[in-house]
Design an enzyme around this catalytic site. Sequence first.
Site, mmCIF file in Angstrom:
data_model
loop_
_atom_site.group_PDB
_atom_site.id
_atom_site.type_symbol
_atom_site.label_atom_id
_atom_site.label_comp_id
_atom_site.label_asym_id
_atom_site.label_seq_id
_atom_site.Cartn_x
_atom_site.Cartn_y
_atom_site.Cartn_z
ATOM 1 N N PHE A 197 0.832 -1.212 0.000
ATOM 2 C CA PHE A 197 0.000 0.000 0.000
ATOM 3 C C PHE A 197 0.863 1.257 0.000
ATOM 4 C CE2 PHE A 197 -2.841 3.177 1.884
ATOM 5 C CZ PHE A 197 -4.012 2.946 1.183
ATOM 6 N N GLU A 198 2.048 1.156 0.567
ATOM 7 C CA GLU A 198 2.940 2.324 0.685
ATOM 8 C C GLU A 198 3.792 2.541 -0.573
ATOM 9 O OE1 GLU A 198 2.513 0.200 3.458
ATOM 10 O OE2 GLU A 198 1.151 1.761 4.181
ATOM 11 N N ALA A 222 4.179 -8.202 -2.526
ATOM 12 C CA ALA A 222 3.447 -9.474 -2.602
ATOM 13 C C ALA A 222 2.188 -9.343 -1.749
ATOM 14 C CB ALA A 222 4.320 -10.621 -2.096
ATOM 15 N N ILE A 251 -1.060 -11.176 -0.562
ATOM 16 C CA ILE A 251 -1.556 -12.549 -0.472
ATOM 17 C C ILE A 251 -2.889 -12.552 0.278
ATOM 18 C CG2 ILE A 251 -1.054 -14.878 0.365
ATOM 19 C CD1 ILE A 251 1.910 -14.253 -0.002
ATOM 20 N N ASP A 253 -8.232 -13.630 5.237
ATOM 21 C CA ASP A 253 -9.624 -14.029 5.497
ATOM 22 C C ASP A 253 -10.622 -12.940 5.124
ATOM 23 O OD1 ASP A 253 -8.683 -16.396 6.503
ATOM 24 O OD2 ASP A 253 -8.525 -15.612 8.552
ATOM 25 N N HIS A 278 -9.382 -7.276 2.966
ATOM 26 C CA HIS A 278 -8.183 -6.428 3.017
ATOM 27 C C HIS A 278 -7.318 -6.615 1.752
ATOM 28 C CE1 HIS A 278 -5.075 -4.196 5.305
ATOM 29 N NE2 HIS A 278 -4.235 -4.928 4.588
HETATM 30 N N1 LIG Z 1 -1.960 -7.719 3.413
HETATM 31 C C1 LIG Z 1 -0.877 -7.263 2.760
HETATM 32 C C2 LIG Z 1 -0.351 -5.984 3.025
HETATM 33 N N2 LIG Z 1 -0.915 -5.219 3.949
HETATM 34 C C3 LIG Z 1 -0.270 -4.069 4.528
HETATM 35 C C4 LIG Z 1 -0.467 -2.821 3.704
HETATM 36 O O1 LIG Z 1 0.302 -2.855 2.537
HETATM 37 C C5 LIG Z 1 -0.052 -1.583 4.480
HETATM 38 O O2 LIG Z 1 1.300 -1.679 4.837
HETATM 39 C C6 LIG Z 1 -0.883 -1.342 5.740
HETATM 40 O O3 LIG Z 1 -2.243 -1.392 5.455
HETATM 41 C C7 LIG Z 1 -0.554 0.043 6.335
HETATM 42 O O4 LIG Z 1 -0.850 1.072 5.404
HETATM 43 N N3 LIG Z 1 0.729 -5.552 2.332
HETATM 44 C C8 LIG Z 1 1.323 -6.331 1.397
HETATM 45 O O5 LIG Z 1 2.318 -5.912 0.763
HETATM 46 N N4 LIG Z 1 0.836 -7.586 1.144
HETATM 47 C C9 LIG Z 1 -0.257 -8.056 1.800
HETATM 48 O O6 LIG Z 1 -0.675 -9.232 1.527
HETATM 49 C C1 LIG Z 2 -4.234 -7.687 7.662
HETATM 50 C C2 LIG Z 2 -3.379 -7.849 6.511
HETATM 51 O O1 LIG Z 2 -2.524 -7.027 6.245
HETATM 52 C C3 LIG Z 2 -3.545 -9.028 5.603
HETATM 53 O O2 LIG Z 2 -2.710 -10.034 6.015
HETATM 54 C C4 LIG Z 2 -4.986 -9.455 5.454
HETATM 55 O O3 LIG Z 2 -5.321 -10.522 6.297
HETATM 56 P P1 LIG Z 2 -6.856 -10.770 6.713
HETATM 57 O O4 LIG Z 2 -7.707 -10.526 5.518
HETATM 58 O O5 LIG Z 2 -6.896 -12.226 7.137
HETATM 59 O O6 LIG Z 2 -7.156 -9.822 7.835
#
Ligand SMILES: Nc1c(NC[C@H](O)[C@H](O)[C@H](O)CO)[nH]c(=O)[nH]c1=O
Ligand SMILES: CC(=O)[C@@H](O)COP(=O)(O)O
Length: 220
Positions: free
Chosen positions: A122-123, A145, A147, A150, A153
């Site tokens: 996201f960043e 990446a 992934i 549940d 998100h």
């Molecule tokens: N779930 C994944 C994330 N989540 C984190 C976000 O990218 C971000 O850092 C957070 O929401 C704070 O702004 N990031 C990934 O790169 N991959 C994922 O599967």
């Molecule tokens: C919370 C996250 O960044 C990501 O791993 C999404 O996981 P979930 O959908 O199981 O909360």
Amino acid sequence: MASFTAGCKLSLLRPSLASSSPQHLFPSLNRAALSFSSTSLPSISLVSTGNLRSRSIVASAAVGPKLLLGSLTSTQGLKFAVVVARFNGIVTNLLLEGALETFRRYSVKEEDVTVVSVPGSFEIPVVAQKLGKTGAYDAILCIGAVIRGDTTHYDAVANSAASGVLSAGLSSGVPCIFGVLTCDDMDQALNRAGGKSGNKGAEAALTAIEMASLCKHHLS
Ligand SMILES: Nc1c(NC[C@H](O)[C@H](O)[C@H](O)CO)[nH]c(=O)[nH]c1=O
Ligand SMILES: CC(=O)[C@@H](O)COP(=O)(O)O
């Protein structure tokens, strides 16, 4: 040698040809002519974009008979930034390794590559945009990446990363390459980070080289 009516996009003339290779479209063009820069091609104007697997060609009306194609071999002086997310680092480190190895293999100097680490995918876009706007780089390679978990998100992060990287490229005018995996599970991701489906970081680095060359050598 093929020739086209000025003013017509090839895809309009025959849509099925829009993503064909130059050789397929124009058997008389040899590989040497296609592998580098502004080769004069009598009676046709071509613009080529895309990575090695999927070049797409359109006939262009406004320019003269030239093929505009980024070079993978003239990498001297090209500068790259790589923005890599630490989230799912086991995957993104492998993608980064693949990318750096590709830069090395294509003679990009180590000092011409800057790696920037960010927390998650996201960043990536805001940093890619800032890097692009410095004017110091010819392409920005974005690695992450995402992934599926549940909840929804995943969709939010994956879609934001994709549209954000696109927007970073458009607003900065510097090619921002999308090397962010969007996978259902860790197996899928590892397969694409040096496993049986190749290394998408390496592929994205090739795209970065081609786009950097295209923009620097032909479009600036
Ligand atoms: N779930 C994944 C994330 N989540 C984190 C976000 O990218 C971000 O850092 C957070 O929401 C704070 O702004 N990031 C990934 O790169 N991959 C994922 O599967
Ligand atoms: C919370 C996250 O960044 C990501 O791993 C999404 O996981 P979930 O959908 O199981 O909360």
